[in-house]
Design an enzyme around this catalytic site. Structure first.
Site, mmCIF file in Angstrom:
data_model
loop_
_atom_site.group_PDB
_atom_site.id
_atom_site.type_symbol
_atom_site.label_atom_id
_atom_site.label_comp_id
_atom_site.label_asym_id
_atom_site.label_seq_id
_atom_site.Cartn_x
_atom_site.Cartn_y
_atom_site.Cartn_z
ATOM 1 C CG ASN A 7 -4.016 4.657 -35.064
ATOM 2 O OD1 ASN A 7 -3.859 4.459 -36.272
ATOM 3 N ND2 ASN A 7 -3.518 3.861 -34.139
ATOM 4 N NE ARG A 87 0.621 4.223 -35.014
ATOM 5 C CZ ARG A 87 0.407 2.954 -34.705
ATOM 6 N NH1 ARG A 87 -0.773 2.576 -34.323
ATOM 7 N NH2 ARG A 87 1.379 2.084 -34.782
ATOM 8 C CG HIS A 176 5.702 -0.815 -32.246
ATOM 9 N ND1 HIS A 176 6.229 -2.085 -32.127
ATOM 10 C CD2 HIS A 176 4.393 -0.985 -32.529
ATOM 11 C CE1 HIS A 176 5.285 -2.982 -32.325
ATOM 12 N NE2 HIS A 176 4.165 -2.339 -32.585
ATOM 13 N NE ARG A 235 3.107 -8.135 -38.044
ATOM 14 C CZ ARG A 235 2.992 -6.976 -37.384
ATOM 15 N NH1 ARG A 235 3.855 -6.656 -36.430
ATOM 16 N NH2 ARG A 235 2.050 -6.127 -37.697
ATOM 17 C CD GLU A 380 1.586 3.499 -29.871
ATOM 18 O OE1 GLU A 380 0.615 2.910 -29.333
ATOM 19 O OE2 GLU A 380 2.165 3.061 -30.865
#
Ligand code: ADP
Length: 393
Positions: A7, A87, A176, A235, A380
């Site tokens: 990643n 990723r 995600h 956010r 993940e």
């Protein structure tokens, strides 16, 4: 067969090596502060190692990683790494699954940088560095958006002029994806039911929910960008867009400045006035701090709105799952959410909720709860390893 999962961010590179198909983790770690000064840490057989290194580029990190793989006996020769799974944040509409990376796919990822200017270019730098260092390995791209490509038109379109979608790609993409895919499939295993209807609550610093039916995502909370949906660490989540020109007029701030504020200085940070990190805010909760309490009330309300929506959209729900930093660790936030689900016949088991934290998987509802709620630590990396293994074979 040995597989590396990668990643790559703009200044970091996380990695994990697997023996497949047993899914045994051989080594994991992260290179940080690439382009600044550089340091890295690794975990092998439970032992943590930290080192400083000069990391001018991602290629430096990959070269050091290659050396560490050999010196730690993970491989004798780099060619033993048969595949590298990367990723990649944005796959646009082109990729509804992971793919083997060739020059054509890399070109598309580059073109999609318009939609993910912070992420896709960094992902590409990582991919190119591995292609150079381990040229014989098959490279695979696993997209954050791919799992949500099963959304139908009525869920992915916005009520804006159609040419925004047709000409400029404005639609809901969702993010995600690897986490939602992993957690929903693990829930099916726990339920022993392949065609289950699952709601996944990925509550981390960034957060999103998804409604998954029979292994396919039918709705998700993040949208054209990751800023949509529930309130997040920093956010805003969903807002009335009209406040943007209003605030620009009032403050003289530019669109870029307002965008940065909505991404980095909003959410839990803005409401609590403390931090974007739920742990810091929970400290203040103990002091009965008004804004810490308010931030949690607003967060829970934003999650419940989507939970109720997805309950209706799915028709019936076999399980609700909590994952990611907050979902896995904060029994407090889970309690606030699950207790509000009592109209659906859902009953929290306080003891199970309290003990299911810090990487533990398990059920947190009572045996007579109409719908079980699970905590499922996300993974993940293993999802990337599985997709990479499958495509390589
Ligand atoms: P991301 O991948 O989006 O950066 P993570 O899934 O790693 O985020 O989640 C990180 C967040 O999880 C932290 O910012 C913090 O808010 C929350 N978190 C981690 N541990 C705990 C804990 N013990 N209690 C409450 N919140 C926690």
């Amino acid at each position: 067969m040995k597989i590396l999962c990668v990643n790559a961010g703009s200044s970091s590179l996380k990695f994990q090596a697997y023996e497949m198909p047993s899914e045994k983790v051989l080594i994991s770690g992260v290179f940080e502060r690439i382009g600044i000064d550089g340091k890295y840490s690794m975990k092998i057989n439970g032992e943590k190692i930290k080192k400083d290194a000069s990391l001018t580029t991602h290629e430096d990190a990959v070269r050091i990683l290659a050396r560490e793989l050999i010196s730690n006996g993970i491989v004798k020769d780099l060619n033993e790494i048969e595949a590298v799974g990367h990723r990649v944040v944005h796959g646009g509409e082109k990729y509804s699954d992971s793919v083997i990376l060739d020059e054509e796919v890399l070109k598309t990822i580059e073109e999609l940088s318009d939609l993910a200017p912070l992420h896709n270019p960094a992902n590409l730098i990582g991919i190119r560095a591995f292609m150079k260092e381990i040229p014989n390995a098959i490279e695979v791209g696993c997209f954050d958006t791919a799992f949500h490509q099963s959304l139908l038109e009525d869920k992915f379109l916005y009520a804006v002029p159609r040419e925004w979608y047709e000409k400029y790609g404005v639609r809901k993409y969702g993010f995600h994806g690897m986490s939602h895919k992993y957690v929903s499939s693990r829930a099916c295993e726990l339920l022993n039911k392949n065609d289950a209807n699952i709601i996944v609550c990925h509550l981390g610093n960034g957060g999103s929910l998804s409604a998954v039916s029979n292994g396919k995502c039918i709705d998700t909370t993040m949208g054209f960008t990751p800023n949509a949906g529930i309130i997040m660490g920093s956010r805003s989540g969903d807002i009335d867009y009209s406040m943007i020109p209003y605030i620009m007029n009032k403050t003289g701030k530019s669109i870029t400045e307002v965008d940065t504020i909505l991404n980095k200085q909003s959410g839990m940070l803005a409401i609590s006035g403390v931090s974007s990190d739920f742990r810091d805010i929970e400290e203040k909760l103990r002091l009965n701090d008004h804004y810490a309490l308010l931030s949690h009330d607003m967060f829970v309300s934003s999650v419940l709105g989507y939970l109720a929506k997805y309950y209706v959209e799915l028709g019936h729900v076999d399980a609700i799952c909590f994952t990611a930093g907050v979902g896995e660790n904060s029994d407090y936030v889970r309690k606030l959410i699950v207790e509000k689900l009592s109209p659906f016949g859902i009953k929290l088991d306080e003891n199970l909720n309290e003990i299911t934290r810090f990487g533990k998987e398990g059920i947190i509802t009572t045996s007579d709860s109409l719908i079980p709620c699970f905590v499922i630590p996300t993974n993940e990396e293993v999802m990337i390893a599985r997709d990479t293994y499958e495509l390589t074979n």
